[in-house]
Design a protein around this motif. Structure first.
Motif, short mmCIF file in Angstrom:
data_model
loop_
_atom_site.label_atom_id
_atom_site.label_comp_id
_atom_site.label_asym_id
_atom_site.label_seq_id
_atom_site.Cartn_x
_atom_site.Cartn_y
_atom_site.Cartn_z
N GLY A 100 17.01 15.46 13.47
CA GLY A 100 15.32 15.28 13.68
C GLY A 100 13.89 15.69 13.00
N TRP A 101 14.28 17.09 13.66
CA TRP A 101 13.43 18.08 13.86
C TRP A 101 12.49 17.96 12.10
N VAL A 102 13.27 18.49 11.59
CA VAL A 102 12.93 18.24 10.03
C VAL A 102 11.91 17.69 9.46
N LEU A 103 12.00 15.89 9.81
CA LEU A 103 11.01 14.77 10.12
C LEU A 103 9.97 14.77 10.70
N ASP A 104 9.83 15.66 11.11
CA ASP A 104 8.36 15.84 12.61
C ASP A 104 7.14 16.21 12.21
N PRO A 105 6.09 16.07 12.18
CA PRO A 105 5.11 16.20 11.49
C PRO A 105 4.90 17.55 11.33
N LEU A 106 5.05 18.61 12.32
CA LEU A 106 4.92 19.91 11.93
C LEU A 106 6.41 20.20 12.37
N PRO A 107 7.45 19.77 11.40
CA PRO A 107 9.10 20.46 11.96
C PRO A 107 8.69 22.10 12.25
N THR A 108 9.50 21.95 14.06
CA THR A 108 9.99 23.37 13.86
C THR A 108 11.45 23.70 14.43
#
Length: 206
Positions: A150-158
């Motif tokens: 799911g991190w690839v969909l974060d507002p700023l993917p880290t």
């Protein structure tokens, strides 16, 4: 019975890999036309059988005639009619992450050639009022993740893996993320590419 079963199986495969593409290509064109007419009439988005459409994606590397509508959500119907805008992610041009999913095989295959995308390639997103131009900061085949990442969909993917592929880190980023299957056939992994907004302008024809 075995012959009948074999013919049926071949027919199903043919439908999946040929028939669905033919149907979806017609849907893409019809929804793009419906959007452009709606915009001319002052509508920001249009409602079609497959959902709500509000943008058109053009990727020059995929050809001058490449135009795929964006529908809200990632239901089977939405993804069969174009790109799906993942719920909870930013809108076109907004601060954050405008995340789109698309089929790599069957149903129009809007991202079949995702691995051919290179850093610097443009992804153009048209809305009723504005044309947003994004440039890829990662190549189309640079990042493969499990579908559960799911991190690839974060507002700023880290990327949780130190030194892993990720977009430039910094406040106020206006990003676009493309996601699709990592293989042409069944896979639980996803190819992911990140782009950042480089320009916006009034949509031509307004």
């Amino acid at each position: 019975m075995l012959v009948v079963a074999g013919v049926a199986a071949l027919g199903w495969i043919g439908w999946q890999y040929v028939g669905t593409n033919w149907v979806s290509a017609r849907k893409h064109a019809a929804i793009v036309d419906r959007l452009e007419r709606g915009w001319s009439d002052g509508e920001a988005e249009v409602h079609v059988d497959e959902g709500t459409a509000g943008a058109i994606v053009r990727i020059p590397r995929f050809g001058d005639d490449y135009a795929v509508p964006v529908l809200e959500g990632t239901s089977d119907d939405a993804l069969a009619a174009g790109f799906g805008h993942l719920e909870g992610t930013a809108g076109p041009g907004e601060v954050g992450n405008y995340a789109l999913a698309g089929h790599r095989v069957t149903h129009g295959e809007p991202l079949r050639d995702m691995p051919d995308l290179e850093v610097g390639d443009r992804v153009v997103v048209e809305t009723a009022t504005t044309t947003y131009t994004y440039e890829l900061v990662t190549a189309g085949d640079a990042l493969t993740v499990p579908a559960s990442s799911g991190w690839v969909l974060d507002p700023l993917p880290t990327n949780p893996d130190a030194g892993g592929v990720e977009p430039p880190q910094g406040a106020g980023q206006r990003l676009l993320t493309l996601t699709t299957c990592s293989e042409l056939f069944h896979t639980d992994d996803r190819l992911v590419a990140f782009a950042e907004l480089v320009s916006s302008s009034p949509r031509r024809g307004r």
